[in-house]
Design a protein around this motif. Structure first.
Motif, PDB file in Angstrom:
ATOM      1  N   GLU B  99       0.737  -1.348   0.084  1.00 51.89           N
ATOM      2  CA  GLU B  99       0.048  -0.079   0.056  1.00 51.89           C
ATOM      3  C   GLU B  99       1.007   1.199  -0.009  1.00 51.89           C
ATOM      4  O   GLU B  99       1.805   1.353   0.841  1.00 51.89           O
ATOM      5  N   VAL B 131      -2.326  -6.586  -2.730  1.00 49.96           N
ATOM      6  CA  VAL B 131      -2.281  -5.369  -2.197  1.00 49.96           C
ATOM      7  C   VAL B 131      -2.038  -5.898  -0.906  1.00 49.96           C
ATOM      8  O   VAL B 131      -2.957  -6.379  -0.162  1.00 49.96           O
ATOM      9  N   VAL B 132      -1.063  -5.487   0.037  1.00 49.43           N
ATOM     10  CA  VAL B 132      -0.854  -5.642   1.422  1.00 49.43           C
ATOM     11  C   VAL B 132      -0.694  -4.399   2.181  1.00 49.43           C
ATOM     12  O   VAL B 132      -0.037  -3.570   1.648  1.00 49.43           O
ATOM     13  N   PRO B 133      -1.000  -4.331   3.389  1.00 47.12           N
ATOM     14  CA  PRO B 133      -1.039  -2.919   4.221  1.00 47.12           C
ATOM     15  C   PRO B 133       0.385  -2.448   4.190  1.00 47.12           C
ATOM     16  O   PRO B 133       1.331  -3.433   4.244  1.00 47.12           O
TER      17      PRO B 133
END
Lengths: 336, 336
Positions: B99, B131-133
């Protein structure tokens, strides 16, 4: 305005993911094999067709009721190959490990992956292990890619839904999504809420045996049933009508969704499939699914219509109808 | 004592990586296709042979002189397929994005990947975007997997080195490793130090055209030349003797290695290959490599011997000899 940074929504599997694919990735890589955007690619290899697919798994937590990132990673790619009509055969396993990951966790994950591969009848034939410093990745991410032959005569694809077809769903909705959600929130329930992560390739073979003309297969993972049906409606240029009354949702899962404000139509499934088939073969497909251990709750949930092309409409329980759009934002990051 | 947690060394490509593979991964997944541990797997598809390979890329920084994580990811898998004797054809592209990654960076990376695919003559036919934080991954990791047919008559593998064979290297050592190292350390040099990341598949075809009986092909990436030759010596049950005098290293790279205390024998290359071939065909292989734009510095660096099976020995510049072991620790994490 287009965002100038990657947002969590870009990975939702919903509308914003779709935009990223259509506006950035396809214009750069577009080719006649990639463009149909099925669950995998259909490629030629020495005159025979292969289904080829890839997925990266970043699920958090890495262990959850009835599964972990290891078996999930095998099931996901097995299912994507199966949804292209392929018989999954060979898989790769790419591990990205965070420095400090307990060796025992890695072993548990790999043993689960092996069991999942055995159940699906696939072999892990190549792999890669990267280790990155603490903080550069969260615990473990796994990529699996794989392929398998598509038998002669099988032609499925998201452009093939036709008015009059029936929409068959292999079982209850939102189990995986609701499970990850409750784990993430630290909620515990007496109720039986666990992931549906499972290999679907054997069920797909039963469906092909029961139905000579399967039009579309799809596993509604990220983005859920709502998003998957929208993609099919768009790509086939047809409308889809589903009945809320017929959608199977476990009471415990329905309760959690209500409590936390999520819609089971958009929560991820990891062991469910949609089959879109001619009306006269739909009951046979339901019967074939029900014989499989992962298809006991299979049912017809709706039909393909000529009206409202590109749109999914749901007849609600109270007698109205509403448009089911694609997932707009991100329901839950790192669901798979 | 075996470590109970994953260490950076487990991803080095050297001895400790090797142990993880041999002691954990192979006992769980072992099968007759995976066991040979070549750069990729050789599998059957409808009676013809395919080379299938996967790699995840976690390089830091993501942009470096003469390349970025996008073209590196294409070159790496193209080369692994080529090292199995395959003609790389179809690739998958799995993106894991943090992200907040600038969209412009993603676009640059994807465009480089496309250019690399075009140069290599491969198509990206399927993909996946997660998508990862923020904080769950460092900027962007990429997995590529892919496959291509192995022409009839081609049989290469790390068990096939024979006493009397010559060891041919396609060019200078340690360029990629030294480049990443200087970037990481924030060093700048006037000297021309840049990654050698390149597709080798066209050069491999020239080698096959020049030599009817290529025994081993290998690209010495993580772990470098030293580790790759040790793996071949071990798997073929032969000794390998190389001459320090003949090893091509750019002066600037040699200088950086001396300054920072790294051994170019163990630094990663991303556009170099080793070919082990019968003595009488070695000069023809060198000539074929030199005609390729990535093989101008090709030369014979040593030979395969019956003595000291499983060991690599280097005749040093000052007239002595030393054992070249596998890389023992981690020289540099996130090199590729």
């Amino acid at each position: 305005m287009k965002p100038d940074k990657i947002l969590l929504d870009h990975g939702s599997g919903g509308k914003i993911s779709h935009n990223l694919t259509m506006e950035l990735i396809l214009p750069i890589f577009g080719n006649n094999i990639l463009d149909p955007l099925n669950d995998g690619a259909i490629v030629d290899a020495g005159g025979s067709r292969l289904a080829f697919s890839t997925d990266s798994y970043t699920v958090d937590p890495i262990f959850f009721p009835d599964g972990n990132i290891g078996d999930l990673a095998i099931h996901g790619t097995v299912n994507d190959i199966a949804m292209c009509g392929g018989v999954p055969r060979y898989l790769s396993l790419g591990l990205i490990l965070e420095e400090g990951l307990p060796m025992a966790d890695l072993e548990t994950i790999l043993r689960s992956a092996r069991r999942a591969a055995d159940e699906a009848g696939v072999m892990v034939v190549t792999g890669d292990t990267k280790v990155v410093p603490r903080g550069a990745v969260d615990k473990i991410f796994i990529n699996t890619s794989g392929f398998g032959p598509i038998p002669d005569g099988i032609v499925v694809g998201s452009t093939r839904a036709r008015a009059g077809d029936r929409v068959v769903l292999s079982g209850t909705l939102a189990d995986h999504g609701a499970t990850i959600m409750t784990q993430r929130e630290g909620l515990t329930f007496d109720a039986d809420v666990c992931s549906d992560s499972a290999p679907l390739n054997h069920m797909v073979q039963s469906v092909f045996a029961a139905c000579s003309d399967v039009h579309v297969l799809r596993d509604p993972t990220r983005g859920g049933l709502g998003t998957a049906l929208n993609e099919i409606a768009g790509q086939s240029g047809v409308g889809i009508r589903i009945d809320e009354d017929r959608l199977p949702v476990r009471p415990a899962v329905a309760g959690i969704c209500e409590l936390l404000g999520f819609d089971p139509l958009y929560l991820a499934n990891e062991g469910k499939m949609i089959a879109i088939v001619p009306a006269h073969e739909a009951e046979a497909v339901v019967a074939a699914m029900r014989k499989d251990r992962y298809g006991k709750d299979a049912c017809i949930i709706g039909e393909v219509v000529a009206d409202h092309p590109g749109r999914v409409v749901m007849a609600t329980r109270i007698g109205g109808s509403r448009i089911v759009d694609m997932l707009a934002g991100e329901q839950l990051p790192r669901i798979c």
